[in-house]
Design an enzyme around this catalytic site. Structure first.
Site, PDB file in Angstrom:
ATOM      1  N   SER A 134       6.533  16.474  58.520  1.00 55.06           N
ATOM      2  CA  SER A 134       5.415  16.056  57.679  1.00 55.06           C
ATOM      3  C   SER A 134       5.719  14.727  57.016  1.00 55.06           C
ATOM      4  O   SER A 134       6.882  14.319  56.915  1.00 55.06           O
ATOM      5  CB  SER A 134       5.172  17.115  56.591  1.00 55.06           C
ATOM      6  OG  SER A 134       4.247  16.679  55.623  1.00 55.06           O
ATOM      7  N   TYR A 147       7.422  22.275  48.920  1.00 56.83           N
ATOM      8  CA  TYR A 147       7.061  21.956  50.303  1.00 56.83           C
ATOM      9  C   TYR A 147       7.835  20.738  50.788  1.00 56.83           C
ATOM     10  O   TYR A 147       8.403  20.755  51.894  1.00 56.83           O
ATOM     11  CB  TYR A 147       5.562  21.707  50.396  1.00 56.83           C
ATOM     12  CG  TYR A 147       5.084  21.357  51.786  1.00 56.83           C
ATOM     13  CD1 TYR A 147       5.111  22.298  52.810  1.00 56.83           C
ATOM     14  CD2 TYR A 147       4.611  20.082  52.079  1.00 56.83           C
ATOM     15  CE1 TYR A 147       4.686  21.978  54.083  1.00 56.83           C
ATOM     16  CE2 TYR A 147       4.170  19.755  53.354  1.00 56.83           C
ATOM     17  CZ  TYR A 147       4.215  20.704  54.352  1.00 56.83           C
ATOM     18  OH  TYR A 147       3.787  20.384  55.615  1.00 56.83           O
TER      19      TYR A 147
END
Length: 286
Positions: A134, A147
């Site tokens: 990501s 995250y």
């Protein structure tokens, strides 16, 4: 090219579901997995084999699932570690168990699934492992530390894996998507925690509202375009034809710009602080 056999985690929606459909359209075979088997029925109807697989299961359970997966077509050529979720919240609000759950799914689950498949690829001296990282693996946003931390961890462990396994003919790909228009931030997938600590409360509320009003369903990235590029990289066709396939590839203008800016800032820092950075060695012996 002979048809490849793919195994993909997290296929009930988003990149996983789209990837299955596009793989089938290119003539390859795919084993679609997810936590809830009933949610994979449409993919099965399209021609995919399906298996129940929860990345948070025990290593022993996942090993057994991979044995079943290999038996379907006799081999696995490509493993795609796609399953993940995002937990938002301030450091002081997230409990240990919430941090642990984030890392269990996004890091430890990836480790377990990959460990279950690696002996098969190593024995065959061939295969590709794709990891979905990501933009958050490069940049930590406020209220997204759990995250981001999981994706930063993924970047490191996968980079190490690359050097360990390339001698066995195993190709490792790290894909770093930015903000793509999937259901990743939908209420059914996103886990949010509103802060009730006065110092964070307003900023936390604004952040959650921003995600709901400006991000969910409004992300700039087209997931189909991303999936097509990933398939090209694995199959060495399309945008990857005749090129050396990179170890990591950012996807999305937002991710590209974030990484570019961070690299430029890092190079600037290294230049300005080189003397300090390199001043800590012991004196050289003449």
């Amino acid at each position: 090219m002979a048809p490849l056999v793919w195994l993909i985690t997290g296929c009930t929606s988003g990149f996983g579901s789209l990837m299955v459909q596009q793989i089938l359209s290119r003539g390859d075979k795919v084993i679609a997995t997810g936590r809830t088997l009933s949610k994979l029925s449409s993919l099965q109807e399209s021609g995919a084999a399906v298996l129940q697989l929860d990345v948070t299961d025990s290593q022993q359970s996942l090993n057994a699932t991979i044995v079943k997966a290999i038996a379907i077509y006799g081999r696995i050529d490509v493993l795609v570690n796609n399953a993940a979720y995002i937990q938002t919240g301030a450091w002081e609000d997230l409990e240990y168990g919430e941090w642990l759950a984030e890392f269990d799914a996004n890091v430890l689950g990836v480790i377990k699934v990959t460990r279950a498949v690696l002996p098969h690829l190593r024995e065959r001296k061939a295969g590709t492992i794709v990891f979905l990282s990501s933009r958050s693996g490069w940049y930590g946003d406020a209220f997204c530390s759990a995250y981001s931390g999981s994706k930063f961890a993924l970047e490191g462990i996968v980079e190490g894996l690359r050097w360990e396994t390339e001698q066995f003919g195993i190709k490792t790909l790290m894909i770093e998507p930015g903000r793509f228009r999937t259901k990743f931030l939908s209420p059914g997938n996103l886990r949010t925690k509103q802060s009730h600590i006065p110092d964070y409360e307003e900023a936390s509320r604004n952040f959650i509202a921003y995600l709901a009003q400006n991000e969910d369903g409004k992300q700039p990235g087209d997931p189909l375009k991303a999936v097509e590029i990933i398939l090209d990289l694995v199959r060495k066709e399309g945008v990857a034809e005749g090129k050396e396939v990179p170890f990591r590839l950012p996807l999305g203008r937002d991710c590209y710009e974030t990484i570019k800016e961070k690299c430029e800032e890092t190079l600037k820092l290294l230049k300005e602080w080189e003397g300090v950075c390199t001043s800590t060695d012991l004196p050289r012996k003449e």
